[in-house]
Write a protein that holds these residues in place. Structure first.
Motif, mmCIF file in Angstrom:
data_model
loop_
_atom_site.group_PDB
_atom_site.id
_atom_site.type_symbol
_atom_site.label_atom_id
_atom_site.label_comp_id
_atom_site.label_asym_id
_atom_site.label_seq_id
_atom_site.Cartn_x
_atom_site.Cartn_y
_atom_site.Cartn_z
ATOM 1 N N PRO A 1 5.303 -30.696 12.250
ATOM 2 C CA PRO A 1 5.020 -30.884 10.820
ATOM 3 C C PRO A 1 6.209 -30.650 9.893
ATOM 4 O O PRO A 1 6.208 -31.135 8.766
ATOM 5 C CB PRO A 1 3.914 -29.850 10.558
ATOM 6 C CG PRO A 1 3.273 -29.630 11.884
ATOM 7 C CD PRO A 1 4.375 -29.740 12.883
ATOM 8 N N LYS A 2 7.227 -29.906 10.329
ATOM 9 C CA LYS A 2 8.347 -29.585 9.448
ATOM 10 C C LYS A 2 9.633 -30.331 9.797
ATOM 11 O O LYS A 2 10.657 -30.142 9.133
ATOM 12 C CB LYS A 2 8.631 -28.081 9.502
ATOM 13 C CG LYS A 2 7.477 -27.215 9.033
ATOM 14 C CD LYS A 2 7.839 -25.742 9.156
ATOM 15 C CE LYS A 2 6.688 -24.855 8.712
ATOM 16 N NZ LYS A 2 7.027 -23.407 8.839
ATOM 17 N N THR A 3 9.596 -31.180 10.813
ATOM 18 C CA THR A 3 10.841 -31.714 11.375
ATOM 19 C C THR A 3 11.064 -33.161 10.976
ATOM 20 O O THR A 3 10.130 -33.971 10.958
ATOM 21 C CB THR A 3 10.825 -31.573 12.910
ATOM 22 O OG1 THR A 3 10.718 -30.179 13.222
ATOM 23 C CG2 THR A 3 12.087 -32.134 13.539
ATOM 24 N N LEU A 4 12.331 -33.466 10.691
ATOM 25 C CA LEU A 4 12.745 -34.815 10.318
ATOM 26 C C LEU A 4 13.521 -35.455 11.453
ATOM 27 O O LEU A 4 14.140 -34.778 12.274
ATOM 28 C CB LEU A 4 13.633 -34.770 9.074
ATOM 29 C CG LEU A 4 13.025 -34.160 7.813
ATOM 30 C CD1 LEU A 4 14.109 -33.973 6.754
ATOM 31 C CD2 LEU A 4 11.898 -35.023 7.286
ATOM 32 N N THR A 5 13.499 -36.759 11.484
ATOM 33 C CA THR A 5 14.503 -37.540 12.191
ATOM 34 C C THR A 5 15.285 -38.308 11.126
ATOM 35 O O THR A 5 14.927 -38.295 9.947
ATOM 36 C CB THR A 5 13.871 -38.512 13.197
ATOM 37 O OG1 THR A 5 13.149 -39.521 12.473
ATOM 38 C CG2 THR A 5 12.929 -37.791 14.154
ATOM 39 N N TYR A 6 16.350 -38.971 11.556
ATOM 40 C CA TYR A 6 17.184 -39.685 10.582
ATOM 41 C C TYR A 6 17.460 -41.097 11.067
ATOM 42 O O TYR A 6 17.840 -41.311 12.216
ATOM 43 C CB TYR A 6 18.502 -38.946 10.353
ATOM 44 C CG TYR A 6 18.327 -37.702 9.510
ATOM 45 C CD1 TYR A 6 18.538 -37.739 8.142
ATOM 46 C CD2 TYR A 6 17.920 -36.506 10.094
ATOM 47 C CE1 TYR A 6 18.358 -36.602 7.362
ATOM 48 C CE2 TYR A 6 17.739 -35.367 9.326
ATOM 49 C CZ TYR A 6 17.958 -35.421 7.958
ATOM 50 O OH TYR A 6 17.766 -34.297 7.187
ATOM 51 N N ALA A 7 17.255 -42.048 10.140
ATOM 52 C CA ALA A 7 17.701 -43.420 10.337
ATOM 53 C C ALA A 7 18.938 -43.581 9.466
ATOM 54 O O ALA A 7 18.840 -43.808 8.258
ATOM 55 C CB ALA A 7 16.614 -44.410 9.920
ATOM 56 N N GLY A 8 20.121 -43.394 10.061
ATOM 57 C CA GLY A 8 21.327 -43.312 9.253
ATOM 58 C C GLY A 8 21.255 -42.090 8.362
ATOM 59 O O GLY A 8 21.099 -40.968 8.833
#
Length: 346
Positions: free
Chosen positions: A273-280
């Motif tokens: 619930p607290k975690t991001l991934t990154y697209a660029g």
């Protein structure tokens, strides 16, 4: 390809080792802890890189780990085993020329009987109550053990990641008392102990997690980078749920990417619930539950969906994931799964 990519920056690893080495005096040796498969990053390549940086003494947890490191390094480097000389270890210790850190009178007797001419070290319990000879046992064995010529006498700090904790000074004084008059190298400090200052350094320090980009070495460069492959995307409408348990429901028309990774790869379910991934440069949140092999990500705001979404990077490191999971960076690193395709750069 549906295998996540774990990239290890060996130049950053070496830079972190050198930075920790520089925090002690020139006559203090800095070793390198490469246990748990080099904190999950691959002990053979990690050890080779650290040897190139200048490390000459390495630490592992068990004799079997030491054998793998010896095969990578060849002869010359000293490889010490925190777990000491366990039952059945004699053959591996001898074959790989390992130095067990003997933790008890029983281990001392076992080692001296099985390998009477082989090198050894001594581990003392300065108050952590985990491994090592307690003061009374050390007092009884000390003269005999020192006469046999140990390579090293060491102990381990329990609270070094909390600089103001009174246990640090308590253990320092206990260790000083136990090694008074000892003329072989002594060691008390791992990464946290190095940062406590010169009083804790003695003749040898043992950098560990800080080399790999983790706390308590806040100035460490990132070493591990993790990219997760996108294997499918789908549109979901407001009111539609994603993943097990319907824990996430779309509030807008959304584009959801499913990536090939999960808790079987060390990405703990609780961090979702607290975690991001990154697209660029675009942050894309994990939505729904992390499952064994798959994670779903909201990529609606990405300009385009890349082949891989970045999880570990310069914006989000192992300690960020650890905070999201309610744990420590050590656990994140050492949980990085065997399914990742590991790539080394530098």
């Amino acid at each position: 390809m549906t295998t996540s990519r774990l990239s290890i920056d060996l130049d950053a690893l070496k830079a972190n080792w050198r930075a920790l080495d520089a925090k002690s005096a020139a006559d203090v040796e800095s070793s390198a802890v490469v246990k748990a498969n080099g904190y999950g990053l691959g002990a053979p390549r990690v050890a080779q890189a650290l040897a190139e940086a200048g490390a000459r003494r390495f630490f592992v947890a068990a004799a079997e780990e030491g054998l793998a490191v010896r095969q990578a390094l060849g002869p010359g480097a000293q490889i010490c085993v925190f777990g000491g000389h366990g039952k059945g270890d004699a053959a591996i210790l001898e074959q790989a020329d390992l130095v067990p850190m003997l933790n008890s009178v029983e281990q001392y007797r076992r080692h001296r009987q099985a390998l009477p001419g082989a090198a050894f070290g001594i581990q003392l319990d300065s108050g952590m109550n985990r491994l090592g000879l307690e003061p009374a046992d050390w007092a009884a064995l000390r003269d005999e053990a020192l006469a046999a010529g140990p390579e090293l006498v060491m102990s381990h700090l329990a609270c070094a990641d909390e600089p103001d904790h009174p246990m640090n000074r308590q253990q320092l004084e206990a260790f000083r008392s136990m090694v008074a008059g000892v003329e072989v190298p002594c060691s008390l400090a791992a990464t946290g102990g190095i940062l406590l200052g010169a009083d804790y350094h003695f003749q040898l320090t043992r950098p560990g997690c800080g080399m790999y980009g983790g706390l308590p070495f806040a100035d460490a460069q990132p070493v591990a980078y993790l990219d997760l492959p996108v294997i499918q995307t789908r549109r979901v409408e407001p009111g539609e749920a994603v993943g097990y348990g319907n824990t996430w429901v779309a509030e807008r028309p959304s584009l959801i990417a499913t990536v090939a990774a999960g808790y079987a790869d060390g990405l703990h379910r609780i961090m979702g619930p607290k975690t991001l991934t990154y697209a660029g440069e675009t942050p894309c949140p994990i939505v729904g539950r992390i499952s064994m092999d798959l994670i779903t990500v909201d990529v609606t705001d990405a300009a385009e969906v890349p082949d891989y979404l970045s999880l570990l990077n310069d914006k989000q490191g192992v300690d960020d994931l650890a905070e999201n999971a309610g744990t420590i960076g050590y656990e994140i690193l050492t949980s990085l799964g065997a399914r990742y395709a590991r790539h080394y750069r530098g």
